[in-house]
Enzyme design. Structure first.
Site, PDB file in Angstrom:
ATOM      1  N   GLU A  71      -2.022  -5.633   1.859  1.00 51.10           N
ATOM      2  CA  GLU A  71      -1.460  -4.267   1.812  1.00 51.10           C
ATOM      3  C   GLU A  71      -1.229  -3.825   0.367  1.00 51.10           C
ATOM      4  O   GLU A  71      -0.462  -2.912   0.098  1.00 51.10           O
ATOM      5  CB  GLU A  71      -0.196  -4.173   2.676  1.00 51.10           C
ATOM      6  CG  GLU A  71      -0.523  -4.345   4.164  1.00 51.10           C
ATOM      7  CD  GLU A  71       0.689  -4.207   5.088  1.00 51.10           C
ATOM      8  OE1 GLU A  71       1.748  -3.748   4.630  1.00 51.10           O
ATOM      9  OE2 GLU A  71       0.566  -4.548   6.272  1.00 51.10           O
ATOM     10  N   GLU A  88       8.961  -5.801  -0.529  1.00 47.76           N
ATOM     11  CA  GLU A  88       8.338  -6.369   0.669  1.00 47.76           C
ATOM     12  C   GLU A  88       7.125  -5.505   0.961  1.00 47.76           C
ATOM     13  O   GLU A  88       7.204  -4.532   1.690  1.00 47.76           O
ATOM     14  CB  GLU A  88       9.317  -6.412   1.831  1.00 47.76           C
ATOM     15  CG  GLU A  88       8.855  -7.328   2.944  1.00 47.76           C
ATOM     16  CD  GLU A  88       7.707  -6.747   3.750  1.00 47.76           C
ATOM     17  OE1 GLU A  88       6.529  -6.925   3.346  1.00 47.76           O
ATOM     18  OE2 GLU A  88       7.995  -6.106   4.767  1.00 47.76           O
TER      19      GLU A  88
END
Lengths: 788, 788
Positions: free
Chosen positions: A507, A498
């Site tokens: 990210e 994740e």
């Protein structure tokens, strides 16, 4: 329970005259008495006109000269002299103002004289209205009035002069909040008006020809801002529905988005029930909503209620925490309920507002996000920065994200060939929530499986060790280090991660998973298996001001994480003229895992990051005129099969309702870009990389469809063209409605329009003209970094 | 005699191969030999391709993969690996470059590989072209090459990617000048092309489908930028004549007007003889003009000459001091004159260029202004600052201004009633030129007259005393002091002043003369008797960069005095659609002297300055797409009767030819505003005042005429509308050509178009849509002061 709306009463000249007659206490004044009464009725604020009719009369006698025929030249000269004397040193006499004591002004919203005409067609009326405005503001400032409401602009042709005057006053009057009163739209615009062309050269010297002031100011919308207004009264042309917003836009643009400048939306004219154009006001700083008793209708029992459209507009406005000004509540307009019925009804609308309810209910994103609306957060960089335990804790509260992860892992396990022992590797284990969910899934699936947990944050790794010791035991093997560098004891069948940001890849999930692919078996799977990034153009004067609050321009070239509220999405569904445009929110690009075609070195790592470069160019249809301030970014991820995560505004409720972990991304534009109704916006977005960094750049161009009428021909030629059709033939033969008409919300059914397109003849030629562009947003200080 | 153009030769791969074969000196290299030869032929510079065909082949083998059917997967994998290795550490091998020594590179303009496709439709070709570009630039930088010429953009759809790559390279490569090669327009655009719609999502992973590079790159203009291209080949639609400029505009916009980015205009396609669109290039930074021998035609004797349109374009370009690159001069394209004929012809064009001739001839404004072109000067403030003697001296050199003043005074004197003695008062005498001219006029007129000379500059007053003592004697009476405060011994019949600025009133002539009116008799006259201010919208990337060179934004809100050169006026004559627009240069306002209707105090001074407030809103027709960077301001003054002074571009030569004293005024805009072809620009300009200051504010909005096609109707309605006409009826029923077509220069006669308008039927409906706006330019630091 916190309330969202502030209720204000409106005190009129008649109320003041009445209070004067009916008497008041020894320490009171009529105004103080009225304000006290208003508070006792539950109003938290009161609007009071600052000036009396005496001031209006003096101003008119000085500044509006009678025409030369009606008065002697001596009288005119005397008035001129009086006006010049006043212009040199403007000021009131006592009976020209309603309040003169500090205690009278406390908590009062001051109403500037509504007969001022800062946008009059007459040069001198404009000039003297501006002096009068400065005089009134100076007086309000003297009495410490904190907010004033200004009369609306009424003349599109001279609205720039109105705006310029306001800008000048904002600069010379510190502290006071200026709120411009403005109808959302004005039915009066449907009356034909004269042409705007007017040359004011030297009309300053022809004072004697000044017009008399209008007793009932009306909005003047010249022919230039619209067309085709005759004979089709039921259909409001887009240009005229735009008119008041367009004036507001000019005013705030000329005032450089001054944060002391707000709107008082005037709901005196009843709203149409379903106008998409209304949503634009959610992007504007609406401070007050003016709601007269006359706007209310009577329900079957005779109590005052609002028409449907106004109801839903008020309900939707509640999250912006407006001050709602009720006026004329003591005029007995409605037979039942008395004065208090209006305020009670507004409180009822507040209570039944969907967004208010969501904000008040625990577990919703709206409730979770209280206080974060429109607040710009710099996106996390978990790869570069080791997160704090409290940050992990916040995200671990998400009730939906982990449930969906567990479900995805469970499904993957039960669908795995039964004979095999399964190895799960959690890449980026953090404090362990996905490890725990993996163990739950294993237990539920009754499959033989073991878990490796990889984590590079040495601090979080301590927490992991604690959980292994206390909870997990031998079922979990911990591995410390960066997934792009370490080795694991055995390759995994299922890689769980994740690493997603609000825009999916922001990210650096693609780069991290490129490294982790080394310890996934050739036929192994990744959870998530893919994710997509999505964009929509947005308008928000609030976010524009927030982003530029930092003077350093580089803060206009950084995407932010934001819970949107004071925002309007500019794009519409439907393809625009020629069908070039996509849907309201459009997909930019996708990343899939595992990807197998990368060229890797002897350690199994890619030689370069070129395969993670992306480019997307998207065309959006803009149905209603608006200002582009930025782009909204969303992501959607497929975890496994049909289990996913989504913050896509149209899909999140189906995919992962009430998920809290991600607010959208906001890509700001340095300079606002004006987009007319029915224009098209082409957005270019790049995901770029070098050997150390990843960043985005963005840029937009605007276009407007135009119709080609008959090409001019030599006189010898047939004016209808050689093929007999009225329009020139071209490569893009699409018959579509006018830019002015297409956007009117009268047409709810795209299929219907489609039919009309096909049927319609003769063929029309539609072209498209570029009308504007933004700068390239190229972040100098690139804030996302990868160490390859 | 200084030369305006630099001549450069173009060295080709064939030349280098030839030099290699024919041999060269022991200390020479083929390149050194060729450059030496080029210098000996009179060229001051040489263009050399930086890379050889070997580099092209290696790049193609690595980056353009064969389709999967044509090659084994092993071969593809090997190429991919080679490409990744190269991407990680890009560099040349020796035989891939033409130069490798510092002395070879000296004075060379480097040509970047022209087969690079930074705007390819293929994601990987774009990506790898950018890496190759960076590699070539790094190599050029290593060899100290100061200027490189880049291959042209070829694809409107992906020009933003081209621009983004250039911007990235400008940032990462300091010092080097980048010049983008670009045809002024390309005849190839008339070929129909495929639609631009393309979603690149994930196409980065489909490397195998890359196209082969094109051997003859062509400009791809998608349907989106134009329409109606079929069947009327002789008439180039405006959109397509715009196409290359539009790409340039995107490139320089995305590069934020980087001053190291210039243009190499490629004149390979012959120019049309009379295209107004060409004038836009005078606003752009054209550094090089590429002129191949093939563009030349043979004159009757067989010598190479240029077509008329190209001739005049080259002549007009000379003032910008371009480098003209001649290529193919040794190919024997023309039968007479040999290699040197081309250069000789260019020098002939230089010599016969009107602007070069003007610059070389003493007494012209162009000669006087050498070195001041496009240089921003802060306007003088003679009221606030006492001028230096050298400033007076400069202005006193004007041969025209004082001649016209003397003539005006002379005419006034001879027309004065014969019986009276006449009193002349020179208000603002400076060092005395108008006093001397007044005395000349008196002498010529043989009238009895005396002169008062009023001056507030104590230093200039010393000079005046000297002149009175030596030259004027009793015929002149000197009065020291500010004309707004002092008294003179007797009232004047004729008040002579020269307080004019470039915009007429901008040096506060109106305010000063308000004071001086006290000593003018009731029936006296003022010389000047009136003056008007005039505006036109202009484009100039040069002036935009000059104005923003100072980081403090307030320098974008100050008007400047500028001798325009690298500038293009955007407006055209003709009223635009609907006839709303005025002429190319339009009058803003007027001041008249004496004005008699002001309210004055006991000293005879106005109570306020309100009567000197002015406002003007002007509508300009913009025939060709361009970028608005500012406004050009001019003045025209009536001195007496038909004697005047003018810097109005269309009238100055009739009114006051060769007058040197005033350059135009430039009102900058902070942000460039894109104006499409046939758009309308509405400019608002205010002259504002308070009790101490005078200043201007300005603002502009842009509009585009649109045609209303049939209104969508309910099916039950008659599709032709109730009045039977095809178009909806409205208040502005004007039939006009399309926005795309109107601007084509094929129609030279506005009268003819007028006729067509009247003849044409059925009626069409034209509306107008707002498409953009500027900020309000409101100078915070107001630099013109008046002490009332």
């Amino acid at each position: 329970m916190t309330e969202f709306a502030v209720l204000a009463s409106s005190i009129t000249h008649e109320d003041i005259a009445q209070a004067l007659v009916s008497g008041y206490g020894p320490t009171e004044t009529p105004i103080l008495k009225l304000i006290k009464e208003s508070r006792s009725k539950g109003y938290e604020a009161a609007c009071v006109p600052l000036t009396t009719v005496n001031w209006r009369e003096r101003w008119r006698d000085m500044c509006i000269l009678p025409s030369a025929g009606d008065a002697g030249s001596g009288k005119i000269a005397a008035a001129e002299k009086q006006a010049e004397t006043w212009r040199r040193a403007p000021g009131f006499v006592l009976d020209e103002v309603t309040i003169s004591r500090l205690d009278e002004a406390e908590g009062v919203v001051g109403m500037i004289s509504d007969w001022l005409q800062l946008d009059s067609t007459d040069d001198w009326v404009r000039h003297d209205s501006e002096i009068a405005l400065r005089q009134e503001l100076a007086y309000a400032s003297y009495l410490n009035v904190l907010t004033v409401i200004l009369p609306p602009p009424r003349n599109r042709v001279h609205v720039a002069s109105y705006a310029r005057a306001i800008n000048e006053c904002l600069k010379s009057t510190p502290y006071i909040q200026f709120s411009i009163r403005l109808p959302i739209y004005d039915p009066a615009v449907f009356q034909p008006k004269q042409s705007p062309a007017r040359r004011s050269t030297d009309s300053f010297s022809s004072v004697a020809s000044s017009p008399t002031p209008r007793s009932a100011p009306k909005l003047v919308i010249p022919g230039s801002s619209s067309s085709a207004r005759t004979g089709r009264s039921a259909k409001a042309p887009e240009g005229e529905l735009n008119a008041t917003w367009e004036m507001w836009d000019i005013i705030r643009t000329l005032c450089d988005y001054n944060t002391r400048l707000t709107l008082t939306l005037d709901l005196t004219p009843p709203l149409p029930s379903n106008l998409g154009v209304l949503s634009r006001w959610s992007a504007e700083p609406v401070q007050h909503i003016f709601l007269p008793a006359s706007t209310f209708i009577a329900n079957v029992k005779g109590y005052p209620v609002l028409p449907k459209g106004t109801q839903s507009f008020i309900r939707d406005s509640m999250t912006h925490r407006p001050t709602i000004i009720l006026s004329g509540t003591n005029h007995g307009v409605h037979s039942k309920g008395g004065e208090s019925a209006y305020a009670q009804y507004v409180r009822y609308l507040e209570k039944t507002s969907q967004s208010v309810q969501a904000a008040r209910q625990a577990g919703t994103v709206e409730h979770f996000a209280q206080g974060y609306q429109d607040y710009l957060q710099t996106p996390l960089q978990p790869l570069m920065d080791n997160l704090q335990s409290i940050t992990y804790q916040t995200f671990e509260q998400d009730p939906v994200k982990y449930r969906n992860y567990e479900e995805a892992i469970y499904r993957a396990l039960v669908e795995w060939p039964e004979t095999e022992r399964i190895v799960i590797c959690v890449a980026g284990a953090g404090r362990g929530p996905l490890v725990a969910r993996s163990l739950n899934a294993i237990q539920r699936s009754r499959r033989e499986a073991s878990v490796y947990a990889v984590e590079k944050n040495p601090n979080a790794f301590v927490t992991l060790q604690g959980r292994k010791e206390k909870e997990w035991g031998d079922s979990v093997e911990l591995v410390f280090g960066d997934m792009r560098q370490i080795d694991v004891p055995e390759q995994a069948d299922i890689l769980v991660s994740e690493l997603l940001g609000s825009f999916g890849d922001n990210e650096l999930s693609p780069e991290c998973l490129d490294g982790a692919m080394r310890f996934l078996k050739a036929d192994g799977i990744s959870i998530p298996s893919s994710y997509t990034a999505h964009l929509a153009p947005l308008s928000s004067s609030k976010l524009f001001n927030e982003a530029r609050a930092n003077k350093d321009l580089k803060y206009m070239e950084t995407p932010y994480v934001v819970m949107f509220q004071n925002v309007s999405i500019l794009s519409g569904d439907g393809g625009g003229a020629g069908g070039r445009c996509g849907s309201q929110v459009q997909e930019c690009w996708e990343f899939e895992h595992p990807r197998k075609d990368a060229v890797v070195d002897e350690r199994g790592l890619p030689l370069t990051n070129s395969h993670n470069v992306r480019f997307s160019t998207l065309s959006f249809h803009i149905p209603h005129a608006g200002i582009l301030h930025g782009l909204a970014g969303y992501f959607e991820a497929v975890l496994y099969g049909d289990i996913g995560l989504s913050i896509h505004p149209h899909r999140k409720d189906q995919v992962s309702k009430d998920m809290l972990s991600w607010f959208p991304l906001f890509f700001p534009f340095k300079d606002p870009l004006y987009l007319p109704s029915n224009s098209e916006l082409q957005v270019s977005l790049w995901r770029l990389t070098n050997q150390r960094q990843v960043w985005y750049e963005w840029y937009a161009e605007s276009f407007l469809p135009v119709f080609s009428p008959p090409l001019p021909t030599d006189k010898s030629e047939d004016p209808l063209g050689s093929d007999g059709s009225f329009f020139a033939c071209s490569s893009t033969n699409v018959a579509v409605p006018s830019p002015l008409i297409d956007a009117v919300d009268v047409f709810p059914h795209p299929e219907k329009m489609e039919t009309r397109r096909v049927d319609q003849s003769p063929k029309q030629d539609v072209g498209i003209v570029k009308i504007g562009q933004t700068a390239l947003h190229n972040p100098g200080g690139r804030s996302s970094w990868i160490g390859l």
